[in-house]
Motif scaffolding. Structure first.
Motif, PDB file in Angstrom:
ATOM      1  N   ALA A  61       0.832  -1.110   0.016  1.00 17.48           N
ATOM      2  CA  ALA A  61      -0.014  -0.095   0.077  1.00 17.48           C
ATOM      3  C   ALA A  61       0.887   1.321  -0.056  1.00 17.48           C
ATOM      4  CB  ALA A  61      -0.975  -0.099   1.251  1.00 17.48           C
ATOM      5  N   GLY A  62       0.769   2.011  -0.593  1.00 19.57           N
ATOM      6  CA  GLY A  62       1.286   3.490  -0.952  1.00 19.57           C
ATOM      7  C   GLY A  62       2.444   3.500  -1.799  1.00 19.57           C
ATOM      8  N   ALA A  63       2.619   2.332  -2.501  1.00 17.43           N
ATOM      9  CA  ALA A  63       4.096   2.170  -3.237  1.00 17.43           C
ATOM     10  C   ALA A  63       3.631   2.727  -4.664  1.00 17.43           C
ATOM     11  CB  ALA A  63       4.430   0.711  -3.684  1.00 17.43           C
ATOM     12  N   GLU A  64       4.719   3.714  -5.233  1.00 15.30           N
ATOM     13  CA  GLU A  64       4.293   4.181  -6.575  1.00 15.30           C
ATOM     14  C   GLU A  64       4.614   2.946  -7.486  1.00 15.30           C
ATOM     15  OE1 GLU A  64       6.644   7.454  -9.589  1.00 15.30           O
ATOM     16  OE2 GLU A  64       7.349   7.027  -7.612  1.00 15.30           O
ATOM     17  N   VAL A  65       3.679   2.850  -8.567  1.00 12.32           N
ATOM     18  CA  VAL A  65       3.705   1.693  -9.459  1.00 12.32           C
ATOM     19  C   VAL A  65       4.057   2.453 -10.831  1.00 12.32           C
ATOM     20  CG1 VAL A  65       2.593  -0.141 -10.515  1.00 12.32           C
ATOM     21  CG2 VAL A  65       2.322   0.334  -8.109  1.00 12.32           C
ATOM     22  N   ILE A  66       5.107   2.085 -11.610  1.00  9.37           N
ATOM     23  CA  ILE A  66       5.413   2.058 -13.009  1.00  9.37           C
ATOM     24  C   ILE A  66       5.404   1.212 -13.800  1.00  9.37           C
ATOM     25  CG2 ILE A  66       7.303   2.876 -14.378  1.00  9.37           C
ATOM     26  CD1 ILE A  66       8.546   4.568 -11.973  1.00  9.37           C
ATOM     27  N   ASP A  67       4.540   1.445 -14.875  1.00  8.51           N
ATOM     28  CA  ASP A  67       4.327   0.317 -15.764  1.00  8.51           C
ATOM     29  C   ASP A  67       5.474   0.452 -16.860  1.00  8.51           C
ATOM     30  OD1 ASP A  67       3.391  -1.710 -17.764  1.00  8.51           O
ATOM     31  OD2 ASP A  67       1.547  -0.316 -18.273  1.00  8.51           O
ATOM     32  N   ALA A  68       6.275  -0.558 -17.086  1.00  5.64           N
ATOM     33  CA  ALA A  68       7.522  -0.874 -17.657  1.00  5.64           C
ATOM     34  C   ALA A  68       7.153  -2.042 -18.675  1.00  5.64           C
ATOM     35  CB  ALA A  68       8.743  -1.375 -16.837  1.00  5.64           C
ATOM     36  N   HIS A  69       5.901  -2.283 -19.275  1.00  8.53           N
ATOM     37  CA  HIS A  69       5.759  -3.424 -20.056  1.00  8.53           C
ATOM     38  C   HIS A  69       6.498  -2.784 -21.313  1.00  8.53           C
ATOM     39  CE1 HIS A  69       2.924  -4.722 -17.104  1.00  8.53           C
ATOM     40  NE2 HIS A  69       2.995  -5.945 -17.753  1.00  8.53           N
ATOM     41  N   GLY A  70       7.221  -3.655 -22.193  1.00  8.49           N
ATOM     42  CA  GLY A  70       7.656  -3.181 -23.377  1.00  8.49           C
ATOM     43  C   GLY A  70       8.980  -2.418 -23.501  1.00  8.49           C
ATOM     44  N   LYS A  71       9.384  -2.252 -22.085  1.00  8.38           N
ATOM     45  CA  LYS A  71      10.674  -1.529 -22.026  1.00  8.38           C
ATOM     46  C   LYS A  71      11.786  -2.372 -21.165  1.00  8.38           C
ATOM     47  CE  LYS A  71       8.333   2.809 -21.497  1.00  8.38           C
ATOM     48  NZ  LYS A  71       6.980   2.691 -22.009  1.00  8.38           N
ATOM     49  N   TYR A  72      12.696  -2.012 -21.373  1.00 10.55           N
ATOM     50  CA  TYR A  72      13.863  -2.754 -20.743  1.00 10.55           C
ATOM     51  C   TYR A  72      14.365  -2.007 -19.394  1.00 10.55           C
ATOM     52  CZ  TYR A  72      15.121  -5.221 -24.972  1.00 10.55           C
ATOM     53  OH  TYR A  72      15.192  -6.347 -25.768  1.00 10.55           O
ATOM     54  N   VAL A  73      14.668  -2.520 -18.444  1.00  9.56           N
ATOM     55  CA  VAL A  73      14.971  -2.247 -17.166  1.00  9.56           C
ATOM     56  C   VAL A  73      16.279  -2.526 -16.845  1.00  9.56           C
ATOM     57  CG1 VAL A  73      14.424  -2.011 -14.490  1.00  9.56           C
ATOM     58  CG2 VAL A  73      12.453  -2.292 -16.410  1.00  9.56           C
ATOM     59  N   PHE A  74      17.362  -1.518 -16.772  1.00 13.05           N
ATOM     60  CA  PHE A  74      18.788  -1.845 -16.276  1.00 13.05           C
ATOM     61  C   PHE A  74      19.027  -1.586 -14.916  1.00 13.05           C
ATOM     62  CE2 PHE A  74      18.342  -1.146 -20.999  1.00 13.05           C
ATOM     63  CZ  PHE A  74      19.259  -2.203 -21.226  1.00 13.05           C
ATOM     64  N   PRO A  75      19.946  -2.240 -14.222  1.00 14.09           N
ATOM     65  CA  PRO A  75      20.293  -1.828 -13.052  1.00 14.09           C
ATOM     66  C   PRO A  75      21.150  -0.304 -12.909  1.00 14.09           C
ATOM     67  CG  PRO A  75      21.809  -3.471 -13.552  1.00 14.09           C
ATOM     68  CD  PRO A  75      20.468  -3.352 -14.737  1.00 14.09           C
TER      69      PRO A  75
END
Length: 126
Positions: free
Chosen positions: A40-54
């Motif tokens: 609860a309260g977490a910000e949610v980002i939709d990254a479908h179709g995107k690359y996520v790098f560290p």
């Protein structure tokens, strides 16, 4: 502290890549997996179709580099702050020993400058 959930991106690690969710809190990745529950309260980002790098690595930088009587425009603070703003989390700076200085001595001097002046990610960043 509010957490951050990055949903459904193609997560790229040193070992593989896969579609997953990532939950971060306090600047630390707390969970990596499929269909994670967002607290609860977490910000949610939709990254479908995107690359996520560290984070990116810039393997050739010139921070505070003396050259022909001048010094490069970026010092360790401005250069690393700009790098962080663009997603680069690691730099490998170019070290040039002065006349009569060994490479190891020059590397140690560069490391001391970087330690005192390099920007770091604030603890409030996800």
């Amino acid at each position: 502290m509010k957490g951050l959930m990055v949903r459904g991106g193609t997560v790229v690690t040193a070992c593989d890549q896969r579609i997953a969710d990532i939950y971060c809190e306090g600047g630390v990745i707390r969970a990596l997996g499929e269909k994670l529950d967002a607290p609860a309260g977490a910000e949610v980002i939709d990254a479908h179709g995107k690359y996520v790098f560290p984070g990116g690595v810039d393997a050739h930088t010139h921070m505070e580099l003396p050259f022909m009587g001048d010094v490069s425009a970026d010092d360790f603070y401005t250069g690393t702050a700009a790098a962080l703003a663009g997603g680069t989390t690691t730099i490998i700076d170019f070290v040039i020993p002065g006349r009569g200085t060994s490479l190891l001595e020059a590397r140690q001097a560069w490391a001391e400058k970087a330690k005192k002046r390099a920007a770091t990610m604030p603890s409030t960043w996800p």
